[in-house]
Scaffold this active site. Structure first.
Site, mmCIF file in Angstrom:
data_model
loop_
_atom_site.group_PDB
_atom_site.id
_atom_site.type_symbol
_atom_site.label_atom_id
_atom_site.label_comp_id
_atom_site.label_asym_id
_atom_site.label_seq_id
_atom_site.Cartn_x
_atom_site.Cartn_y
_atom_site.Cartn_z
ATOM 1 N N LYS A 177 22.460 -18.517 -2.146
ATOM 2 C CA LYS A 177 21.052 -18.146 -2.279
ATOM 3 C C LYS A 177 20.276 -18.212 -0.671
ATOM 4 O O LYS A 177 20.175 -19.480 -0.668
ATOM 5 C CB LYS A 177 20.213 -18.987 -3.230
ATOM 6 N N GLY A 229 18.587 -27.646 3.984
ATOM 7 C CA GLY A 229 17.056 -27.620 3.886
ATOM 8 C C GLY A 229 16.486 -28.933 4.257
ATOM 9 O O GLY A 229 17.018 -29.780 4.691
ATOM 10 N N SER A 230 15.295 -28.958 3.674
ATOM 11 C CA SER A 230 14.483 -30.203 3.973
ATOM 12 C C SER A 230 14.850 -31.323 3.062
ATOM 13 O O SER A 230 15.261 -31.103 2.130
ATOM 14 C CB SER A 230 12.894 -29.862 3.881
ATOM 15 N N THR A 231 14.444 -32.405 3.827
ATOM 16 C CA THR A 231 14.615 -33.838 3.020
ATOM 17 C C THR A 231 13.852 -33.657 1.666
ATOM 18 O O THR A 231 14.546 -34.033 0.513
ATOM 19 C CB THR A 231 14.483 -34.955 3.828
ATOM 20 N N ALA A 233 13.171 -31.256 -0.227
ATOM 21 C CA ALA A 233 13.741 -30.514 -1.294
ATOM 22 C C ALA A 233 15.252 -31.033 -1.525
ATOM 23 O O ALA A 233 15.780 -30.927 -2.709
ATOM 24 C CB ALA A 233 14.058 -28.864 -0.805
ATOM 25 N N GLY A 234 15.809 -31.763 -0.633
ATOM 26 C CA GLY A 234 17.221 -32.427 -0.816
ATOM 27 C C GLY A 234 17.091 -33.383 -2.052
ATOM 28 O O GLY A 234 18.049 -33.531 -2.910
ATOM 29 N N GLU A 251 22.659 -31.321 3.736
ATOM 30 C CA GLU A 251 22.342 -31.173 4.856
ATOM 31 C C GLU A 251 20.871 -31.038 5.335
ATOM 32 O O GLU A 251 20.312 -30.097 4.826
ATOM 33 C CB GLU A 251 23.070 -30.070 5.592
ATOM 34 N N CYS A 285 17.513 -28.379 13.012
ATOM 35 C CA CYS A 285 17.516 -29.482 12.344
ATOM 36 C C CYS A 285 18.015 -30.682 13.563
ATOM 37 O O CYS A 285 17.903 -31.626 13.186
ATOM 38 C CB CYS A 285 18.618 -29.358 11.376
ATOM 39 N N GLU A 385 9.588 -34.860 10.931
ATOM 40 C CA GLU A 385 10.281 -33.744 11.551
ATOM 41 C C GLU A 385 9.210 -32.795 11.717
ATOM 42 O O GLU A 385 8.526 -32.174 10.671
ATOM 43 C CB GLU A 385 11.374 -33.103 10.696
HETATM 44 P P1 NAP Z 1 13.349 -25.948 2.528
HETATM 45 O O1 NAP Z 1 12.092 -25.665 2.128
HETATM 46 O O2 NAP Z 1 13.971 -27.258 1.857
HETATM 47 O O3 NAP Z 1 14.453 -24.900 1.925
HETATM 48 C C1 NAP Z 1 15.660 -24.785 2.043
HETATM 49 C C2 NAP Z 1 16.414 -23.619 0.843
HETATM 50 O O4 NAP Z 1 16.501 -24.335 -0.334
HETATM 51 C C3 NAP Z 1 15.801 -22.511 1.036
HETATM 52 O O5 NAP Z 1 16.429 -21.240 0.514
HETATM 53 C C4 NAP Z 1 14.598 -22.738 -0.266
HETATM 54 O O6 NAP Z 1 13.853 -21.590 -0.779
HETATM 55 C C5 NAP Z 1 15.450 -23.649 -1.130
HETATM 56 N N1 NAP Z 1 14.856 -24.651 -2.048
HETATM 57 C C6 NAP Z 1 13.862 -25.425 -1.668
HETATM 58 N N2 NAP Z 1 13.414 -26.344 -2.678
HETATM 59 C C7 NAP Z 1 14.379 -26.019 -3.671
HETATM 60 C C8 NAP Z 1 14.805 -26.703 -4.866
HETATM 61 N N3 NAP Z 1 14.046 -27.745 -5.020
HETATM 62 N N4 NAP Z 1 15.926 -26.258 -5.384
HETATM 63 C C9 NAP Z 1 16.541 -25.469 -4.886
HETATM 64 N N5 NAP Z 1 16.352 -24.559 -3.544
HETATM 65 C C10 NAP Z 1 15.215 -25.031 -2.991
HETATM 66 O O7 NAP Z 1 13.743 -26.030 4.007
HETATM 67 P P2 NAP Z 1 13.479 -24.803 5.040
HETATM 68 O O8 NAP Z 1 12.107 -25.204 5.372
HETATM 69 O O9 NAP Z 1 13.841 -23.537 4.525
HETATM 70 O O10 NAP Z 1 14.231 -25.208 6.281
HETATM 71 C C11 NAP Z 1 14.115 -26.162 7.228
HETATM 72 C C12 NAP Z 1 14.723 -27.427 6.833
HETATM 73 O O11 NAP Z 1 16.111 -27.486 6.732
HETATM 74 C C13 NAP Z 1 14.393 -28.414 7.941
HETATM 75 O O12 NAP Z 1 14.198 -29.838 7.641
HETATM 76 C C14 NAP Z 1 15.724 -28.656 8.761
HETATM 77 O O13 NAP Z 1 16.159 -29.872 9.357
HETATM 78 C C15 NAP Z 1 16.376 -28.356 7.581
HETATM 79 N N6 NAP Z 1 17.990 -28.076 8.026
HETATM 80 C C16 NAP Z 1 18.994 -28.823 8.128
HETATM 81 C C17 NAP Z 1 20.070 -28.590 8.698
HETATM 82 C C18 NAP Z 1 21.368 -29.432 8.514
HETATM 83 O O14 NAP Z 1 22.571 -29.125 8.653
HETATM 84 N N7 NAP Z 1 21.188 -30.659 8.408
HETATM 85 C C19 NAP Z 1 20.335 -27.260 9.051
HETATM 86 C C20 NAP Z 1 19.284 -26.248 9.086
HETATM 87 C C21 NAP Z 1 18.065 -26.727 8.674
HETATM 88 P P3 NAP Z 1 12.552 -21.336 -0.264
HETATM 89 O O15 NAP Z 1 12.748 -20.778 1.019
HETATM 90 O O16 NAP Z 1 12.367 -20.159 -1.510
HETATM 91 O O17 NAP Z 1 11.751 -22.338 -0.553
#
Ligand code: NAP
Length: 480
Positions: A177, A229-231, A233-234, A251, A285, A385
């Site tokens: 996804k 994704g974000s902490t 959501a994680g 991650e 990230c 962040e």
């Molecule tokens: P996000 O809002 O957490 O979303 C990440 C992905 O998860 C998106 O596809 C999102 O869909 C989906 N999602 C969100 N909430 C969910 C839930 N409760 N259940 C299932 N899926 C869910 O993060 P983002 O804003 O897209 O990305 C930025 C974040 O990712 C930053 O915090 C960054 O540090 C982190 N990141 C970490 C790494 C690593 O390897 N550690 C790498 C890249 C990015 P939607 O877009 O529809 O909300």
């Protein structure tokens, strides 16, 4: 204007179950550049059922690993023929400067596919080990099952490929996804998978919204969730997986520090921070946005960083000279501006940049590259962040103080040390609590190096042999 009316489900293009659509908006022009069919829960059900069947009944998990490796290598070869197209799609949909899109967004995933195939080649899929009671034990690596792979918008192709490739090599079946804001490169990948020898049912790629992500994570047919994704959501994903006792790797976010030692050269450090802190317009990230400098040399480092920021070309991401493009979404622009305002309100000194729109750019989700000095570790700009082109300079007294400051956030993803003395750098690198670290270099993703975080930056590792292992279960067979 692109249109995609079908969904990539179970390895084929099919009609969606509803007429829901997604729109992709250019971060530079703010115009709609694509309209796509959006998956509904019924489509997730179909994709999971196809993946379940392909895993339980299909040949994929039971193929000789050498055969899966051959098919993945072939996919990598086809992928490599599309670098420029992928770079342009990523830049169009999320605004990364085109030069960065070529080197990171487009090329790295292909390197990743080949490098992980190399690791699978030497993986001990079955080995006999001497048992304690004198008889050999057969230890087997078996695929974990049906994987839900959820990727964010900031590195869409790399994150999707970084999950899909080891899962496929392991013998898993996968529902990917991507973020609904960045689905276009995923469509190209789906087309390549359709033409590959990967059997029907093994891969679905469904760019859906958050509700769809939650539905997928909670689905009974899923054996493992691999989430980036974000902490925030994680934590939700982990809670759902915990309740279901489902394997999960996470991650998540970061707030990494670049620790500058007192023997470092200011210009070298500033050039390094341009990459380490501001790559992908700061939406990384691993971004090292906290620059820890020795108090007695702080003015020299602030001057060098200011000159570096002042020299960055901000604007049209398709311009070859652009170094900072627009942020990926209006929401992200608002968020970063809010952080700049909070830094000002908490008393940080704005050296360059600010929350106003860059001169001459009337459309687009731009934020001026910004540098704060006089930042205290308690300020939000030092703890949270930001995910945009905002750097903070934080002075330290001595090495113990630098280590304490580097470790003072809830995160532990990445970091670096800058020094003329590699041994001093190694000593410091060993002390910092983070999953990855660099000495005199911006973070450089090596597909053979395990990648991931400690503390609130996540659980588990991707890439490297640990990344392959995270899609495998270990079975031991003993014979009487
Ligand atoms: P996000 O809002 O957490 O979303 C990440 C992905 O998860 C998106 O596809 C999102 O869909 C989906 N999602 C969100 N909430 C969910 C839930 N409760 N259940 C299932 N899926 C869910 O993060 P983002 O804003 O897209 O990305 C930025 C974040 O990712 C930053 O915090 C960054 O540090 C982190 N990141 C970490 C790494 C690593 O390897 N550690 C790498 C890249 C990015 P939607 O877009 O529809 O909300």
């Amino acid at each position: 204007m692109r249109e995609h009316r079908q969904l990539f489900l179970g390895g084929a293009w099919v009609a969606p179950s509803t007429d829901r659509t997604l729109e992709v908006i250019s971060p530079h022009t703010e115009e709609t550049i694509a309209r796509l069919a959006a998956p509904a829960p019924a489509d997730i059900d179909r994709a999971v059922a196809a993946a379940r069947h392909a895993f339980d009944a299909g040949p994929w998990p039971r193929l000789d690993p050498a055969e899966r490796i051959r098919i993945v290598r072939d996919l990598a070869r086809r992928y490599t023929e599309h670098h420029e197209e992928i770079a342009r799609l990523v830049t169009a949909q999320m605004g990364a400067p085109i030069t960065f899109s070529r080197s990171a967004h487009a090329q790295l995933p292909g390197v990743m596919m080949r490098a992980l195939a190399d690791l699978a080649e030497v993986h001990p899929w079955e080995e006999f080990r001497p048992g304690y009671y004198g008889r050999d034990i057969l230890v087997r690596s078996e695929p974990v099952g049906v994987v839900a792979a959820i990727a964010p918008w900031n590195m869409p192709m790399l994150m999707a490929v970084g999950k899909l490739t080891p899962a496929l090599l392991a013998g898993c079946t996968v529902v990917v996804k991507p973020s609904p804001e960045t689905p276009l490169d995923a469509y190209l990948l789906a087309g390549l998978i359709e033409q590959s020898e990967i059997p029907a049912g093994v891969v679905s790629i469904l760019p859906g919204d958050r509700d769809i992500g939650e539905y997928l994570v909670a689905h009974d047919g899923i054996d493992k969730v691999s989430f980036t994704g974000s902490t925030a959501a994680g934590r939700r994903v982990a809670a759902v997986c915990g309740a279901a006792l489902r394997r999960v790797s996470l991650e998540l976010g970061g707030k990494s520090a670049a620790v500058v030692l007192d023997d470092a050269d200011p210009e070298t450090v500033a050039a390094g921070i341009q990459v380490a802190g501001l790559m992908n317009s700061g939406q990384a990230c691993v971004a090292q946005t906290r620059v820890l400098v020795p108090r007695h040399r702080a003015p020299e480092f602030v001057d060098a960083l200011t000159a570096m920021v002042a020299g960055l070309r901000v604007g049209d991401p398709f311009d070859e000279d652009t170094r900072v493009g627009p942020l990926a979404s209006a929401r992200q622009q608002q968020r970063v501006r809010g952080y700049i305002e909070s830094g000002l309100a908490e008393g940080a000194r704005l050296v360059i940049g600010g929350s106003d729109r860059p001169m001459g750019l009337d459309t687009g989700w731009y934020v001026r590259p910004t540098l704060f000095d006089g930042v205290g570790p308690e300020m939000r700009v030092a703890r949270e962040e930001i995910f945009g082109p905002v750097l903070t300079v934080i002075p330290y007294r001595d090495i113990d103080d630098a280590v304490r400051l580097a470790d003072s956030t809830e995160y532990g993803l990445s970091g670096s040390v800058w020094t003329a003395d590699i041994d001093r750098g190694l000593t410091l690198a060993r002390r910092i609590r983070s999953g990855t670290f660099g000495i005199n270099q911006a973070y450089r993703m090596d597909p053979h190096a395990p990648f991931g975080g400690v503390k609130a930056s996540g659980i588990g590792r991707e890439f490297g042999r640990e990344g392959l292992q995270s899609f495998l279960d270990t079975k031991s067979i003993s014979v009487l």
